[in-house]
Structure formats: structure tokens, C-alpha cells
Motif scaffolding. Structure first.
Motif, PDB file in Angstrom:
ATOM      1  N   ILE A  89       0.826  -1.207   0.000  1.00 56.95           N
ATOM      2  CA  ILE A  89       0.000   0.000   0.000  1.00 56.95           C
ATOM      3  C   ILE A  89       0.858   1.253   0.000  1.00 56.95           C
ATOM      4  O   ILE A  89       0.501   2.280  -0.595  1.00 56.95           O
ATOM      5  CB  ILE A  89      -0.948   0.002   1.220  1.00 56.95           C
ATOM      6  CG1 ILE A  89      -1.949  -1.140   1.102  1.00 56.95           C
ATOM      7  CG2 ILE A  89      -1.667   1.341   1.367  1.00 56.95           C
ATOM      8  CD1 ILE A  89      -2.868  -1.032  -0.091  1.00 56.95           C
TER       9      ILE A  89
ATOM     10  N   PHE B 244      -9.447   1.868  -3.479  1.00 55.95           N
ATOM     11  CA  PHE B 244      -8.482   0.778  -3.376  1.00 55.95           C
ATOM     12  C   PHE B 244      -8.822  -0.390  -4.308  1.00 55.95           C
ATOM     13  O   PHE B 244      -7.946  -1.172  -4.674  1.00 55.95           O
ATOM     14  CB  PHE B 244      -8.409   0.271  -1.933  1.00 55.95           C
ATOM     15  CG  PHE B 244      -7.776   1.236  -0.966  1.00 55.95           C
ATOM     16  CD1 PHE B 244      -6.459   1.625  -1.111  1.00 55.95           C
ATOM     17  CD2 PHE B 244      -8.512   1.756   0.086  1.00 55.95           C
ATOM     18  CE1 PHE B 244      -5.873   2.514  -0.223  1.00 55.95           C
ATOM     19  CE2 PHE B 244      -7.941   2.647   0.981  1.00 55.95           C
ATOM     20  CZ  PHE B 244      -6.619   3.032   0.825  1.00 55.95           C
TER      21      PHE B 244
ATOM     22  N   HIS C 173      -0.435   3.340  -3.119  1.00 54.33           N
ATOM     23  CA  HIS C 173      -1.319   4.459  -2.758  1.00 54.33           C
ATOM     24  C   HIS C 173      -0.543   5.485  -1.926  1.00 54.33           C
ATOM     25  O   HIS C 173      -0.964   5.907  -0.853  1.00 54.33           O
ATOM     26  CB  HIS C 173      -2.541   3.937  -1.998  1.00 54.33           C
ATOM     27  CG  HIS C 173      -3.412   3.055  -2.821  1.00 54.33           C
ATOM     28  ND1 HIS C 173      -4.301   3.547  -3.748  1.00 54.33           N
ATOM     29  CD2 HIS C 173      -3.510   1.703  -2.885  1.00 54.33           C
ATOM     30  CE1 HIS C 173      -4.918   2.539  -4.346  1.00 54.33           C
ATOM     31  NE2 HIS C 173      -4.464   1.411  -3.838  1.00 54.33           N
TER      32      HIS C 173
ATOM     33  N   THR D  73      -8.441  -2.448   2.340  1.00 51.68           N
ATOM     34  CA  THR D  73      -7.993  -2.070   1.000  1.00 51.68           C
ATOM     35  C   THR D  73      -8.275  -3.175  -0.015  1.00 51.68           C
ATOM     36  O   THR D  73      -7.877  -3.053  -1.178  1.00 51.68           O
ATOM     37  CB  THR D  73      -6.481  -1.784   1.001  1.00 51.68           C
ATOM     38  OG1 THR D  73      -5.770  -2.970   1.384  1.00 51.68           O
ATOM     39  CG2 THR D  73      -6.140  -0.660   1.973  1.00 51.68           C
TER      40      THR D  73
END
Length: 347
Positions: free
Chosen positions: A30, A155, A34, A115
Motif C-alpha cells: 500500500i 483501493f 497508494h 484495501t
């Protein structure tokens, strides 16, 4: 149990909370996938200091050794009961981080920010958490509820097809036990559309609908002693398959194991005279469209029975399963013999 939030987003929650320290337990991917989300939400400011504990998301890392490393970090950074853990990831993250929150100083607050589709429709809700123990899936754990669960649909766009299908199996299961109308929609989409079209159908509204079914059962039975066990449909055999793969040191994603569990447990329900044959065939057709059903040799069947005998739903040495009596209606506490389970793999 978690309470309705006055905050619509994670950002508003953090801005209006008074947590001076926050530990972000996260899927290590992640932080790269992101980066902007992480930068916007978890930047140190004059009120809050953020710490990160990234984890490789494999079942082999969902162990007490990883929990102990997390607990060490909480202690090193002087976390107390007025501080917060955020679980940012899929089911492995919320299971492990929630367990650490439950046991550290007898419980500190945590929230889940799933997510993955699996986390959004299932794992992040309900307060169940834990780790694997001696190859036994979720052999250690607790029921300790997050303060909030925040769903961020963005996500979903970075999930691989395999990871998306991993979560979709839990979505199918929830419809099978609690919403026939939703199931028939899903059946139509699965059998009539491509995977990319199917993915586009699963909107934030559908995710919320499925999560609400689970949360409704949890509210009736928070400690998982009765009706909540319906959520374990597909999981007696599914968890045993996962344990079998843990023992062999191979990976079987949770949702794929649950899909196989649904296939076999639906067959079992029909053989026991609980579920009509035509409904069994409809369920199995959908499962087979998306998932491979594992075939087990004699040795693997023996180990599977061993793990099923350790299932948390068993009572006084007797195997109990959660099944469906019809599409959209789950039942729990169904006694099943070893001979009945063995017969599933002979044909």
C-alpha cells in the motif's frame, strides 16, 4: 461493538479525534500503490505522530512472531490506551492488527481501513481477529471490535483479478446465507458477463449491502455462539483446506478456500436432505465458473479431516457445520459425521 460514526471519511475522523499517537499497521504494498493516500491521511502534524508497521501479506506471516514484533514497536514508542492502531490492508492486516490491539495493555482502540474486497465485505467487520497457530487457521484470536470501519472504494481499482476474486467468494457466501435477491443478481452476472464486467457491477452500494448483512448477524450474536455462526458457511472445509496448505507451506487464498468450501458444503447439505438438488446445482455452477475445486488424495483427505476436527464450531468432540437450507437462508449447528465428509471426496 463499533458505533455509528459522525464522520463520513477517515480524514474527518482523524482531524476530529484527539489521538496523539497512531500506529498504521499496513500491507507493505500500500505504501507504494497508494502513496498519495498515505501522504494525505498519515502525515505528522502538530497534534498527531504517525508510526508505520508494514507487513508482507501472506498467511505465513500471520503468526504470533509477527504480533510480537508489532507489540514490541507499540511498547518502544510508548503507546497507551489513549492511542490508536489503524489497520490499513486486507484480511490478514485486520486480523493481525486487531489481535494486537486486543491484547496490548488489555485493549487499545483501533479502526479498520480495508484495501481489498475481502476486507470491505467481511474481514474488517465483526471484531473477529487472530493469527494462525501450529498450521491451524486462526488458531489464536479474540473478539474485539474496531471503533470504526472506513470503506474507501478507490483501493479496489488496483486489485488484481485474483485478489478481487478472493473477496468475491465472501460476497457470494453472504448473499447465500442472507439475501436471495442479491444472490440471483450475482448468479446472472457471473454466468452472463466477463470478469471485467462483473467487477464493474460490484459498487460501493453492493459492498455496503453485504457488510450490513454481516453486521446484522453480529449485532444479534456478538460473541459468535449462535446465529452469527451462519457466517461460517463454507468455512469448515475452507479453513481446513487453508490449514492443509499452511502445513504444506503453500499458499491458498482465503476466498478460494471458502469457494471450495461452499461447493463441498452445498453438496453435503443436499446429501443430508437439507438443500434441494436444483438449488445445489445453481450454487455449484456459479462457484465452478470462477474457482477451481481442489481434488484431494487419500493422505490429504486424512489431514483435512484432522483439521476439521479442530474447528471452532465443534461441540463435545462432534463436528458442527453452518450450511444453507435454501438460497438466501443460512443455518448453523448442523451435526456432521466424518463418514459424511469423507464421502464428498470419493466421487
Amino acid at each position: 461493538m463499533k458505533h455509528p460514526s459522525p464522520y463520513n471519511t477517515l480524514q474527518s475522523y482523524l482531524e476530529n479525534s484527539n489521538f496523539r499517537k497512531v500506529m498504521v499497521v499496513c500491507d507493505e504494498r500500500i505504501l507504494q500503490l497508494h502513496e498519495e493516500f498515505v501522504r494525505i491521511h498519515f502525515a505528522d502534524n502538530q497534534h498527531t505522530q504517525f508510526f508505520f508497521f508494514p507487513i508482507p501479506v501472506t498467511e505465513s506471516h500471520k503468526e504470533m512472531s509477527m504480533v510480537m514484533q508489532l507489540l514490541d514497536q507499540l511498547l518502544i514508542h510508548h503507546f497507551d490506551k489513549n492511542h490508536l492502531i489503524i489497520n490499513l490492508g486486507g484480511g490478514i492486516i485486520s486480523d493481525l492488527g486487531g489481535f494486537a490491539a486486543a491484547v496490548y495493555k488489555r485493549g487499545i482502540p483501533f479502526i479498520n481501513v480495508p484495501t481489498t474486497l475481502l476486507g470491505m465485505v467481511d474481514a474488517a467487520h465483526g471484531g473477529k481477529n487472530g493469527v494462525n497457530f501450529h498450521h491451524l487457521k486462526n488458531g489464536l484470536g479474540s473478539i474485539y471490535f474496531p471503533q470504526q470501519v472506513f470503506i474507501e472504494p478507490l483501493f479496489l481499482y488496483t486489485l488484481s483479478d485474483q485478489e478481487w476474486l478472493n473477496g468475491f467468494a465472501e460476497l457470494l457466501k453472504t448473499a447465500l446465507i442472507g439475501d436471495a435477491e442479491l444472490w440471483y443478481k450475482l448468479e446472472l452476472w457471473v454466468l452472463g458477463e466477463s470478469l471485467s464486467q462483473l467487477r464493474s457491477r460490484i459498487s460501493a452500494q453492493v459492498i455496503k449491502q453485504v457488510a450490513n448483512i454481516k453486521n446484522g448477524l453480529v449485532q444479534q450474536d456478538p460473541q459468535d455462539r449462535g446465529v452469527r455462526q451462519q457466517l461460517n458457511f463454507g468455512h469448515t472445509i475452507g479453513h481446513a483446506l487453508e490449514s492443509l496448505h499452511l502445513e504444506k507451506e503453500t499458499e491458498l487464498p482465503h476466498g478460494f478456500a471458502v469457494a471450495a468450501g461452499i461447493y463441498y458444503e452445498t453438496e453435503l447439505a443436499t446429501r443430508k436432505g437439507i438443500l434441494a438438488i436444483n438449488q445445489k446445482k445453481r450454487v455449484q455452477r456459479v462457484i465452478q465458473r470462477l474457482y477451481d475445486i481442489p481434488q484431494l488424495d487419500q493422505s490429504e483427505q486424512s489431514r483435512l479431516i484432522h483439521f476439521i476436527s479442530q474447528d471452532k464450531k465443534n461441540k463435545n468432540g462432534e463436528i458442527h457445520m453452518s450450511l444453507i437450507s435454501e438460497i438466501g437462508k443460512g443455518i448453523h449447528g448442523v451435526p456432521v459425521s466424518i463418514a459424511e465428509i469423507e464421502s464428498l471426496f470419493r466421487e
